[in-house]
Design a protein around this motif. Structure first.
Motif, PDB file in Angstrom:
ATOM      1  N   GLY A  65       0.860  -1.185   0.000  1.00 53.64           N
ATOM      2  CA  GLY A  65       0.000   0.000   0.000  1.00 53.64           C
ATOM      3  C   GLY A  65       0.888   1.224   0.000  1.00 53.64           C
ATOM      4  N   ASN A  66       0.689   2.118   0.980  1.00 56.67           N
ATOM      5  CA  ASN A  66       1.544   3.301   1.044  1.00 56.67           C
ATOM      6  C   ASN A  66       2.624   3.175   2.134  1.00 56.67           C
ATOM      7  OD1 ASN A  66      -0.456   3.605   3.142  1.00 56.67           O
ATOM      8  ND2 ASN A  66       0.230   5.714   3.340  1.00 56.67           N
ATOM      9  N   ARG A  67       2.859   1.963   2.617  1.00 61.31           N
ATOM     10  CA  ARG A  67       3.880   1.734   3.639  1.00 61.31           C
ATOM     11  C   ARG A  67       5.108   1.090   3.012  1.00 61.31           C
ATOM     12  NH1 ARG A  67       5.411  -2.361   7.023  1.00 61.31           N
ATOM     13  NH2 ARG A  67       3.824  -3.760   6.206  1.00 61.31           N
ATOM     14  N   LEU A  68       6.264   1.604   3.370  1.00 58.91           N
ATOM     15  CA  LEU A  68       7.518   1.004   2.925  1.00 58.91           C
ATOM     16  C   LEU A  68       7.749  -0.251   3.769  1.00 58.91           C
ATOM     17  CD1 LEU A  68       9.937   1.143   1.111  1.00 58.91           C
ATOM     18  CD2 LEU A  68      10.992   2.732   2.686  1.00 58.91           C
ATOM     19  N   GLU A  69       7.553  -1.402   3.142  1.00 57.26           N
ATOM     20  CA  GLU A  69       7.577  -2.684   3.844  1.00 57.26           C
ATOM     21  C   GLU A  69       8.984  -3.271   3.961  1.00 57.26           C
ATOM     22  OE1 GLU A  69       6.037  -6.863   2.364  1.00 57.26           O
ATOM     23  OE2 GLU A  69       4.384  -5.633   3.106  1.00 57.26           O
ATOM     24  N   GLU A  70       9.778  -3.066   2.932  1.00 54.75           N
ATOM     25  CA  GLU A  70      11.123  -3.638   2.908  1.00 54.75           C
ATOM     26  C   GLU A  70      12.038  -2.665   2.198  1.00 54.75           C
ATOM     27  OE1 GLU A  70      13.489  -7.490   0.985  1.00 54.75           O
ATOM     28  OE2 GLU A  70      11.320  -7.369   0.814  1.00 54.75           O
ATOM     29  N   CYS A  71      13.267  -2.575   2.679  1.00 50.88           N
ATOM     30  CA  CYS A  71      14.247  -1.702   2.037  1.00 50.88           C
ATOM     31  C   CYS A  71      15.607  -2.380   2.102  1.00 50.88           C
ATOM     32  CB  CYS A  71      14.279  -0.350   2.740  1.00 50.88           C
ATOM     33  SG  CYS A  71      15.332   0.834   1.916  1.00 50.88           S
ATOM     34  N   ARG A  72      16.252  -2.454   0.965  1.00 54.24           N
ATOM     35  CA  ARG A  72      17.602  -3.017   0.891  1.00 54.24           C
ATOM     36  C   ARG A  72      18.541  -1.907   0.449  1.00 54.24           C
ATOM     37  NH1 ARG A  72      15.991  -8.344  -2.642  1.00 54.24           N
ATOM     38  NH2 ARG A  72      14.251  -8.950  -1.326  1.00 54.24           N
ATOM     39  N   PHE A  73      19.535  -1.617   1.280  1.00 54.99           N
ATOM     40  CA  PHE A  73      20.529  -0.605   0.940  1.00 54.99           C
ATOM     41  C   PHE A  73      21.696  -1.297   0.245  1.00 54.99           C
ATOM     42  CE2 PHE A  73      18.243   1.081   4.607  1.00 54.99           C
ATOM     43  CZ  PHE A  73      17.891   2.340   4.136  1.00 54.99           C
ATOM     44  N   VAL A  74      22.063  -0.793  -0.920  1.00 53.49           N
ATOM     45  CA  VAL A  74      23.093  -1.435  -1.740  1.00 53.49           C
ATOM     46  C   VAL A  74      24.282  -0.489  -1.849  1.00 53.49           C
ATOM     47  CG1 VAL A  74      23.620  -2.442  -3.992  1.00 53.49           C
ATOM     48  CG2 VAL A  74      21.283  -2.616  -3.062  1.00 53.49           C
ATOM     49  N   PRO A  75      25.443  -0.906  -1.356  1.00 56.20           N
ATOM     50  CA  PRO A  75      26.611  -0.027  -1.447  1.00 56.20           C
ATOM     51  C   PRO A  75      27.043   0.182  -2.897  1.00 56.20           C
ATOM     52  CG  PRO A  75      27.231  -2.187  -0.601  1.00 56.20           C
ATOM     53  CD  PRO A  75      25.732  -2.190  -0.741  1.00 56.20           C
ATOM     54  N   SER A  76      27.732   1.257  -3.121  1.00 55.53           N
ATOM     55  CA  SER A  76      28.229   1.567  -4.461  1.00 55.53           C
ATOM     56  C   SER A  76      29.122   0.447  -4.972  1.00 55.53           C
ATOM     57  CB  SER A  76      29.029   2.870  -4.431  1.00 55.53           C
ATOM     58  OG  SER A  76      29.690   3.054  -5.674  1.00 55.53           O
TER      59      SER A  76
END
Length: 178
Positions: free
Chosen positions: A137-148
């Protein structure tokens, strides 16, 4: 074959029209991303709490920030629903997105809505990490931070590409790197 002759303006494109999206609040909308969703569209619209003056100079408040909005549009691009994306749980996670997620690119993958964005963790020096974000929906459920992949302090504008169910990103245009 097209030759580059300067900036392309909306008025230069036959049949092009302007659409205005009303976003609640006092933040300024910018950098929308639009995707087909059934009979209509879904849009991710970044809003910011700073201004750019007529000379192109940025006027920042003490704490610049971004709020992203998810808009449901009909086939005529009229806004039917608008909701701020709830990303608070991810603003302090990983390498950090303290100042929000910038320049999101919305796409559909694995039967879910995702966006790729630049997660801003600091202003001085500027630090942005690539973030792969999944929505519920409008919630950020998952986030993966990827290094350069090349050790850069600023990573922005990766372009998602889904082909036959596989996700890849265009990292560099010239020479092209995926």
């Amino acid at each position: 074959r097209m030759a580059f002759v300067g900036p392309l303006r909306l008025n230069d494109c036959p049949g092009a029209r302007r659409y205005r999206f009303e976003i609640p609040g006092k933040f300024v909308p910018c950098n929308p991303s639009l995707a087909i969703d059934g009979d209509g569209f879904l849009a991710l619209v970044r809003t910011v709490n700073y201004r750019i003056d007529k000379r192109g100079s940025y006027r920042f408040p003490p704490t610049p920030t971004t709020i992203n909005w998810l808009l449901r549009l009909d086939s005529a691009l009229e806004v039917r629903e608008a909701a701020a994306i709830d990303d608070e749980a991810w603003r302090g996670a990983g390498p950090g997105a303290r100042h929000g997620f910038q320049d999101g690119r919305l796409f559909r993958w694995q039967d879910r809505w995702w966006f790729a964005a630049a997660a801003k963790s600091s202003f001085n020096p500027a630090r942005y990490t690539f973030a792969l974000c999944r929505l519920d929906g409008n919630r950020l459920e998952e986030c993966r931070f990827v290094p350069s992949p090349i050790g850069m302090p600023v990573e922005k504008n990766w372009m998602p590409r889904v082909l036959d169910g596989a996700l890849a990103f265009v990292y560099w245009m010239s020479p092209t790197q995926i």
